[in-house]
Design an enzyme around this catalytic site. Structure first.
Site, PDB file in Angstrom:
ATOM      1  N   SER A 147       4.739 -16.078 -25.604  1.00 12.70           N
ATOM      2  CA  SER A 147       4.340 -17.264 -26.609  1.00 12.70           C
ATOM      3  C   SER A 147       6.081 -17.028 -27.214  1.00 12.70           C
ATOM      4  O   SER A 147       6.800 -16.488 -27.599  1.00 12.70           O
ATOM      5  CB  SER A 147       3.751 -16.820 -27.358  1.00 12.70           C
ATOM      6  OG  SER A 147       2.436 -16.970 -27.104  1.00 12.70           O
ATOM      7  N   GLU A 155      -8.885 -25.627 -27.016  1.00 11.20           N
ATOM      8  CA  GLU A 155      -9.393 -26.572 -26.122  1.00 11.20           C
ATOM      9  C   GLU A 155      -8.276 -26.255 -24.927  1.00 11.20           C
ATOM     10  O   GLU A 155      -8.830 -26.947 -24.088  1.00 11.20           O
ATOM     11  CB  GLU A 155      -8.136 -27.843 -26.956  1.00 11.20           C
ATOM     12  CG  GLU A 155      -8.101 -28.378 -27.701  1.00 11.20           C
ATOM     13  CD  GLU A 155      -8.942 -27.896 -29.530  1.00 11.20           C
ATOM     14  OE1 GLU A 155      -7.647 -26.411 -29.325  1.00 11.20           O
ATOM     15  OE2 GLU A 155      -9.280 -27.815 -30.476  1.00 11.20           O
ATOM     16  N   GLN A 163       4.048  -7.713 -26.065  1.00  9.53           N
ATOM     17  CA  GLN A 163       4.477  -8.559 -24.793  1.00  9.53           C
ATOM     18  C   GLN A 163       5.286  -9.844 -25.413  1.00  9.53           C
ATOM     19  O   GLN A 163       4.995  -9.811 -26.427  1.00  9.53           O
ATOM     20  CB  GLN A 163       3.348  -9.163 -24.574  1.00  9.53           C
ATOM     21  CG  GLN A 163       2.409 -10.300 -23.609  1.00  9.53           C
ATOM     22  CD  GLN A 163       1.039 -10.661 -23.629  1.00  9.53           C
ATOM     23  OE1 GLN A 163       0.255 -10.295 -23.667  1.00  9.53           O
ATOM     24  NE2 GLN A 163       0.970 -11.446 -23.649  1.00  9.53           N
ATOM     25  N   GLU A 211      -5.782  -8.935 -18.934  1.00 13.33           N
ATOM     26  CA  GLU A 211      -5.819  -9.502 -20.339  1.00 13.33           C
ATOM     27  C   GLU A 211      -7.651  -9.682 -21.007  1.00 13.33           C
ATOM     28  O   GLU A 211      -8.556  -9.144 -21.761  1.00 13.33           O
ATOM     29  CB  GLU A 211      -5.413 -10.623 -21.323  1.00 13.33           C
ATOM     30  CG  GLU A 211      -5.750 -11.145 -23.039  1.00 13.33           C
ATOM     31  CD  GLU A 211      -4.669 -12.018 -23.645  1.00 13.33           C
ATOM     32  OE1 GLU A 211      -3.899 -12.884 -22.686  1.00 13.33           O
ATOM     33  OE2 GLU A 211      -4.547 -12.022 -24.598  1.00 13.33           O
TER      34      GLU A 211
END
Lengths: 398, 395
Positions: free
Chosen positions: A117, A367, A114, A232
């Site tokens: 990012s 976060e 994948q 996912e």
């Protein structure tokens, strides 16, 4: 429907096992036959590895295969394809994509990775800058991706690119399947704090992708990518560990070997704080599973990733503390090797302590998970988004 | 004992699979929950809770709510039908306790329906049960358990001494921290005898020689008393003689521990709901404060811990209801230690999230902080329960 679906699945399992006894068939042949019998992704339509039934029957199929001495390790060893890519291709790909990619993905003849990012786009994935520029019947891709699991073994990659920098960030993205062996694709190991390279950096230099490897419409890349990420979450969530398994089990073992009855009360209490927290979390996963199957899921199903990441960090750190001066060592040394599969659960406590730091970063930082819980479960308002309506080109980037 | 090398034929409880119990509410339980939620919502309003806790009502507990709980059959949920109860289980009672905890309802559920009733069920003869349980279910009999000595330490024997002359027992001594001790109609007194054995006596609180003094408590919604017995004389028929007294006391305290955990979950749930609502409405710097991550993340943390606390408490309640004694020995201290820590953290965070208004007497959040602290220390603090668990798990 439930009764009919069960009957259909049972019938297909029986047919599969009769033709290919799981314990006596080599893995690849078996997985191929499993696909052909519609038991690879049971929720997919007939002919695409599925049986058109509720996805919850997949757990029954897999359990049966394991019980019969067969293997379901393809789901782990090709997780980015089977767990995430397949659902994306099914939802947004063409019939040609489905016919070409799903079966060899399931048999592990072709490994998938994948490519989402980037160094400049982590939590803010939609800000990514890898570009794809159209030239006739293909696209020219330039840019850099990072944290690519299995990138060095993969034949195919799931790639999100920016095709229109003048649109706001979510609108200018397009999704492709990319051949990892194509000219201009450079896969390099990315060494992490454990000294191993589970992941890769992938550089694209003028890589040509045929337009028929595009998944979804031009500009629809964000929607397609969300499908991948939803898959996912399904792939990661939903599993229930036995009591005392995982990191807390290791801490218990170390405690018993090295401290036990002679251990001090303060450390024992710390161990019990972690044991009770781990068990309460485990019971939450049991409860979530029951609620999900009975059709009344509540917030208990959405807290697992955040809680597990934070608790795993605490427990693995505590385990190294229990080692005392031996915690100063690093058994086996920093090997700069490429582990097979996930190094997440392998190795000494020292390595697990280091590896656990990633738990609260990968797959959504803690976060970000807290933002999601706060906004989607508790209904709190979001942060003001200063980049929402601006052309991507004009948004500041680091 | 060296636990690393022993345990050859006994399972390792730190890893043994627990018995399976269901956590989903049945349709009947869901209806009960809705009914109870409405009842407590209507009756245990903040105004009414304050009226009772400040002594401005007609009694030290909410007599109106108590009577309604009795009328709806909610006080006798765990009492056998033969003795005027509903013959249901702790799973149903837990639904009531959670709602009571959510509203800080000032009624003697823990003292009479959990601690007192369980002790009576555990050690009472059929005659003694028949004599007292119908009154408990009707709310007219209110039991209080006096089992501690003046120091309040669970590990120290009771502060009351019992000696026998013929068919008469003489009770002397002091029992501290007796929950609802001053308003109870009857006392279940744990006493040690001349031989050091433990006995339980059930006596009318008005018996000559019994004096009760209200304690000035941190949590005003749950009164406690010091009970002194001086030359009290009761008959052998007042000794709970239908079962082992020590086992019955253990049974009562274990049920009490689970009840507190369930009640704590109600309080955490309330705190999360009230602080979240406030964070949505309160505007500072031109934005709802809940849009700031500093606030949002604290609430997300609270949600995560609430869900785990709920799991621990629900597990304990269901295991208790199913009569899984071995698992209950793990589930009860697990629930009490975990939920207590989470409740205190949540309630204290609640004060911070409300800011200045949260520190005022007029705001309700301090009532939850006080309840959280009190329930943390009641019937064994988290460290006590973790030590029990450590021993049990061989750690």
């Amino acid at each position: 429907m439930g009764v009919d679906e069960r009957a259909l699945i049972e019938e297909r399992i029986a047919a599969l096992f009769a033709a290919h006894p799981p314990a006596e068939t080599d893995e690849r042949t078996f997985w191929g036959a499993q696909f052909d019998h519609g038991l690879a992704w049971v929720q997919f339509p007939d002919g695409f590895g599925g049986s058109g039934v509720s996805p919850r029957w997949q757990a029954v199929v897999d359990q049966r295969i394991n019980d019969a001495g067969g293997s379901t390790r393809n789901r782990i060893n090709n997780v980015l394809g089977i767990g995430m890519g397949a659902g994306t291709i099914m939802a947004h790909g063409t019939d040609e994509h489905r016919a070409r990619y799903l079966r060899p993905m399931f048999t592990m003849e072709e490994i998938w990775c994948q490519l989402f990012s980037e160094p400049g786009a982590g939590s803010d994935l939609a800000a990514l800058s890898t570009s794809a520029v159209r030239e006739d019947d293909h696209w020219i891709v330039n840019g850099q991706k990072v944290w690519t699991t299995l990138g060095h073994l993969a034949k195919w990659g799931l790639l999100v690119t920016r095709t229109d920098p003048d649109q706001p960030k979510h609108a200018g993205l397009t999704y492709f399947i990319v051949d990892m062996e194509a000219e201009g694709v450079d896969v390099r190991p990315l060494y992490q704090i454990t000294g191993e390279a589970e992941f890769n950096e992938v550089y694209f230099t003028d890589v040509a992708i045929p337009d028929d490897l595009r998944v979804g419409d031009v500009g629809q890349g964000w929607t397609v990518a969300m499908t991948t990420l939803m898959n996912e979450r399904v792939a990661i969530g939903g599993n229930v560990q036995p009591r005392g398994a995982g990191a807390i089990g290791e801490a218990v073992d170390i405690w018993r070997e090295r401290h036990g009855a002679h251990g001090d009360a303060v450390t024992r209490d710390q161990l019990l704080q972690l044991w009770t927290a781990a068990e309460a979390m485990r019971l939450t996963s049991v409860r979530a599973k029951e609620a999900a199957t009975s059709g009344t899921p509540g917030p208990e199903g959405s807290t697992a990733k955040l809680q597990w990441a934070e608790l795993n960090k605490r427990i693995t750190s505590f385990s190294v503390d229990l080692l005392g001066p031996e915690g100063l060592t690093y058994p086996g040394g920093y090997s700069f090797s490429r582990p097979d599969g996930s190094a997440d659960v392998d190795g000494a406590p020292h390595k697990r302590f280091l590896r656990a730091r990633a738990n609260s970063i990968e797959g959504g930082t803690s976060e970000i998970m807290k933002n999601i819980l706060g906004e989607r479960v508790l209904g709190l308002p979001g942060e003001p988004r200063v980049d929402k309506d601006k052309p991507w080109r004009e948004v500041p980037r680091s | 004992m060296d636990t690393a090398t022993s345990a050859t034929d006994t399972p390792d409880l730190a890893t043994a699979a627990p018995p399976e119990v269901s956590y989903v509410l049945t349709d009947e339980q869901r209806q009960l929950q809705e009914m109870v939620r409405d009842l407590f919502g209507d009756r245990a309003t903040p105004e009414r809770v304050r009226e009772v806790m400040l002594g401005a009502a007609d009694a030290a507990f909410d007599t109106i709510l108590w009577q309604e709980l009795a009328d709806y059959g909610l006080l006798g949920l765990t009492i056998p039908e033969a003795h005027g109860g509903a013959g249901a289980s702790f799973a149903e009672l837990a639904i009531v306790l959670e709602e009571a905890g959510r509203r800080l309802a000032p009624v003697p559920l823990l003292s009479s329906i959990v601690l007192g009733t369980e002790a009576l069920l555990g050690a009472g003869t059929e005659t003694q049960r028949a004599a007292h349980l119908p009154g408990v279910a009707a709310g007219t009999t209110r039991l209080a358990l006096a089992h501690l000595d003046v120091g309040g330490d669970l590990l120290v024997p009771p502060g009351v001494h019992a000696s026998r002359t013929g068919d008469t027992w003489h009770l002397d001594g002091t029992s501290a921290y007796v929950i609802d001790g001053a308003s109870a109609s009857h006392l279940v007194v744990a006493a040690r005898t001349d031989t050091g054995a433990l006995e339980l006596f059930l006596l009318d609180a008005a018996t000559a020689g019994v004096s009760r003094t209200e304690v000035e408590v941190l949590d005003l919604t749950r009164p406690m008393a010091t009970v002194e017995l001086a030359g009290v004389e009761v008959g052998e028929e007042d000794r709970l003689s239908g079962g082992d007294a020590m086992a019955a006391l253990h049974r009562a305290l274990t049920a009490g521990v689970v009840a507190l955990a369930v009640e704590q979950v109600g309080g955490i749930q309330y705190t999360l709901e009230s602080t979240t609502a406030y964070a949505r409405d309160r505007i500072q710097f031109g934005r709802a404060i809940g849009s700031f991550q500093a606030i949002k993340h604290r609430l997300a943390d609270m949600l995560v811990e609430l869900e785990s606390a709920r799991s621990a408490a629900l597990h304990a309640a269901r295991v208790l209801a199913a009569g899984e004694r071995d698992e209950l020995a793990i589930a009860a201290p697990l629930a009490k230690s975990y939920c207590a820590e989470v409740y205190e953290r949540s309630a204290a965070d609640g004060i911070q999230l409300f800011g200045g208004i949260g520190f005022t007497w007029e705001h309700d959040q301090h009532l939850y902080l006080k309840r959280a602290k009190a329930t943390k220390l009641l019937l064994g603090d988290p460290k006590h329960h973790r030590a029990l668990l450590a021993e049990l798990l061989g750690l």
